[in-house]
Structure formats: C-alpha cells, structure tokens
Scaffold this active site. Structure first.
Site, mmCIF file in Angstrom:
data_model
loop_
_atom_site.group_PDB
_atom_site.id
_atom_site.type_symbol
_atom_site.label_atom_id
_atom_site.label_comp_id
_atom_site.label_asym_id
_atom_site.label_seq_id
_atom_site.Cartn_x
_atom_site.Cartn_y
_atom_site.Cartn_z
ATOM 1 N N ASP A 89 3.397 3.445 7.356
ATOM 2 C CA ASP A 89 2.811 4.016 6.163
ATOM 3 C C ASP A 89 2.947 5.523 6.314
ATOM 4 O O ASP A 89 2.380 6.107 7.246
ATOM 5 C CB ASP A 89 1.336 3.603 6.065
ATOM 6 C CG ASP A 89 0.620 4.183 4.865
ATOM 7 O OD1 ASP A 89 1.161 5.110 4.220
ATOM 8 O OD2 ASP A 89 -0.508 3.736 4.581
ATOM 9 N N VAL A 90 3.696 6.169 5.431
ATOM 10 C CA VAL A 90 3.968 7.601 5.608
ATOM 11 C C VAL A 90 2.729 8.457 5.419
ATOM 12 O O VAL A 90 2.764 9.663 5.698
ATOM 13 C CB VAL A 90 5.093 8.098 4.663
ATOM 14 C CG1 VAL A 90 6.394 7.368 4.954
ATOM 15 C CG2 VAL A 90 4.689 7.962 3.200
ATOM 16 N N TYR A 182 4.572 12.078 -10.720
ATOM 17 C CA TYR A 182 5.814 11.948 -9.939
ATOM 18 C C TYR A 182 6.657 13.215 -10.051
ATOM 19 O O TYR A 182 7.125 13.765 -9.043
ATOM 20 C CB TYR A 182 6.592 10.741 -10.460
ATOM 21 C CG TYR A 182 7.919 10.487 -9.785
ATOM 22 C CD1 TYR A 182 7.976 9.845 -8.558
ATOM 23 C CD2 TYR A 182 9.115 10.866 -10.388
ATOM 24 C CE1 TYR A 182 9.195 9.593 -7.942
ATOM 25 C CE2 TYR A 182 10.337 10.618 -9.786
ATOM 26 C CZ TYR A 182 10.364 9.984 -8.561
ATOM 27 O OH TYR A 182 11.562 9.740 -7.947
#
Length: 287
Positions: A89-90, A182
C-alpha cells in the site's frame, strides 16, 4: 521491441542488465504498470512488481491482485527474467520499507523506481466531491510517490545514481471536466518530480514524469463507462467525444507508455531530468 503483452527478451536490447526496478500498481491485466514491468524485464532489469491487497474486476470476474502479480512474476521468470511480487500500500510507510528492504536483500541494489500506482478518487462533479475523496487522492497520488522516493534515494546513492519515473497524466498538464481531485494531484506530482530532479541530480538521480493521455487500461475504460452514464450516451459515443481532441483519434496502449518509461530508465536519457513527457497521441483538450 513489440511486447504484445508478452515478455520478449531481446539480447540486442538489454540496456538495463544488472539494474533493479520497483514498479507500483502492477497487477491490472490491462494496466500500465504490468506493461512497464514486462518492458523493463525485457531490457534486462530485475523487477519488483507491487500492488495493494484486494481484488480487481477483469473480463467480468473478480481476481485477487496477489494472484495477478504472481502470474506476472511467473511470466517474467519463464522468459529468463528476474522478478518478485510485493504487497504494498503506497500510503503505508511500513509496506514501503519492507518492499525496499526485500528488493535490496534479494537483488543486491536498487536503481529504478516507477511510481505508477494511482487513484481516481475525487473524479466526479466538483461540487459533489468530498474532503475525504480529496484526502485519499492526495495520499495515493502524491504522498505515496513522495514516501517511496524518500525510501529509495539512499539506496540509489549507494550505487551512484538512479531513475525515479512518476506516472502522471495529461491531467498533470491541463484539465478535463469531471476529474477535479485527480487533476489537482497529478499537477502536484509534476512539482514533486521537479523538486527531486533539482535536489538529487548531483547524486546522479534523475527524475521525470511520463504523462499518458487516453490509454486503454482497466481504469480508463471504467472512466469511459462512468462518463457515458453521467452524460446519458453510449460508451462508444463517449469515446468518440473524448478522442475527438486527440490528433490520432484513438486511445493508446499501455505498451506505448512502457516505451517512454524504458527510454527514461535507460542510458539513452542520461542527460534528461525534470521533464514531463506526454504520451498522448497529440495535444488533448485543456493543454
């Protein structure tokens, strides 16, 4: 070298022999991360393919990301390459530290980081997005690449340099309605790239952003479905509407992005850092 979604090791094109790479977000069967991992392995690099736990919908069925990573590793190894899978999981410092430590323990060094993992959280009508969606987008699209870069730079210094390649978007350079969080975070990723390029160039660490446009991935196809529904039109009509602003009037392939990454990871780009490289089939709307 044409991959056609299969690894082909070409002895005349192994510019990354002896190098070790980490590629995040690599599990999607029709994904940019998978294509990048195959291309770097085909160039001779040992590749750590990483992704978060969970499942993904593909071909109408749910598949575990861990199984897809294992399949990718097997494919690379069957063709004579070196690879390992990593759960990461970054947004988790612990996962990042374990992944980097295991990569160095198994392969002896670390030369290339491809920050490909991303999230479309907050891609909605601007007035409908919540602070939680913006926060998630920030954690995955900016904080994750930042923490990974902090983890790998000391290892890159040990071997005299390296490459950090951030996967942005044409949303890093312009804007399309309906992708507020985003787009904002991908603009921020460009700032991270330029910061790393400025601070670590003297260490031989080069950092660049690849900015894909409309690429036919699982994530892109899902966005087309969502936008079609919001606009009350068919998916094919949505594609025609979106691609009308692209010079070649079509979406690209994940392999097109992988080609750009291979260039920035290899010796051909030894004097290239801090750039944004669009892979967009022309100049899309908003740039």
């Amino acid at each position: 070298m044409l991959l056609n979604d299969k690894l082909q090791v070409n002895p005349d094109m192994t510019s990354l022999n002896g190098k070790v790479a980490i590629v995040t977000g690599a599990s999607a069967p029709q994904g940019i991360g998978r294509a990048i991992a195959l291309r770097l392995a085909g160039e001779g690099a040992a590749v750590v393919v990483a992704d978060i736990e969970g499942s993904i919908e593909t071909d109408g069925k749910s598949r575990l990301k861990a199984d897809l990573l294992a399949q990718l590793v097997s494919e690379i190894q069957a063709s004579g390459g070196r690879a390992r899978a990593a759960k990461m999981d970054v947004t988790s410092v612990e996962d990042i530290e374990i992944c980097v430590a295991n990569a160095v323990a198994e392969f002896g060094r670390l030369d290339i980081l491809v920050n490909n993992a991303g999230s479309l959280a907050g891609s909605d009508n601007f007035l409908s997005t919540t602070p939680g969606q913006w926060e998630l987008s920030f954690h995955v699209n900016i904080l994750g690449p930042m923490m990974l870069s902090q983890a790998v730079i000391p290892e890159m210094r040990k071997v005299g340099g390296g490459r950090i390649i951030n996967i942005g978007s044409t949303g890093s350079l312009g804007a399309e309605a309906g992708f507020g969080a985003y787009t904002t975070m991908k603009h921020g990723l460009v700032g991270l790239t330029k910061t790393l390029a400025a601070e670590f160039g003297s260490d031989g660490i080069l950092c660049n952003t690849v900015c894909p446009g409309y690429i036919a991935t699982d994530m892109h196809n899902a966005a087309n479905v969502r936008l079609a529904g919001e606009n009350g039109i068919s998916v094919e009509d949505m594609k025609r509407r979106r691609y009308a602003s692209v010079t070649v009037k079509a979406a690209g392939l994940p392999e097109d992005v992988a080609n750009a990454v291979a260039y920035l990871a290899g010796p051909q780009s030894n004097y290239v850092t801090g750039i944004n490289l669009p892979v967009a089939g022309g100049v899309p709307f908003g740039i």
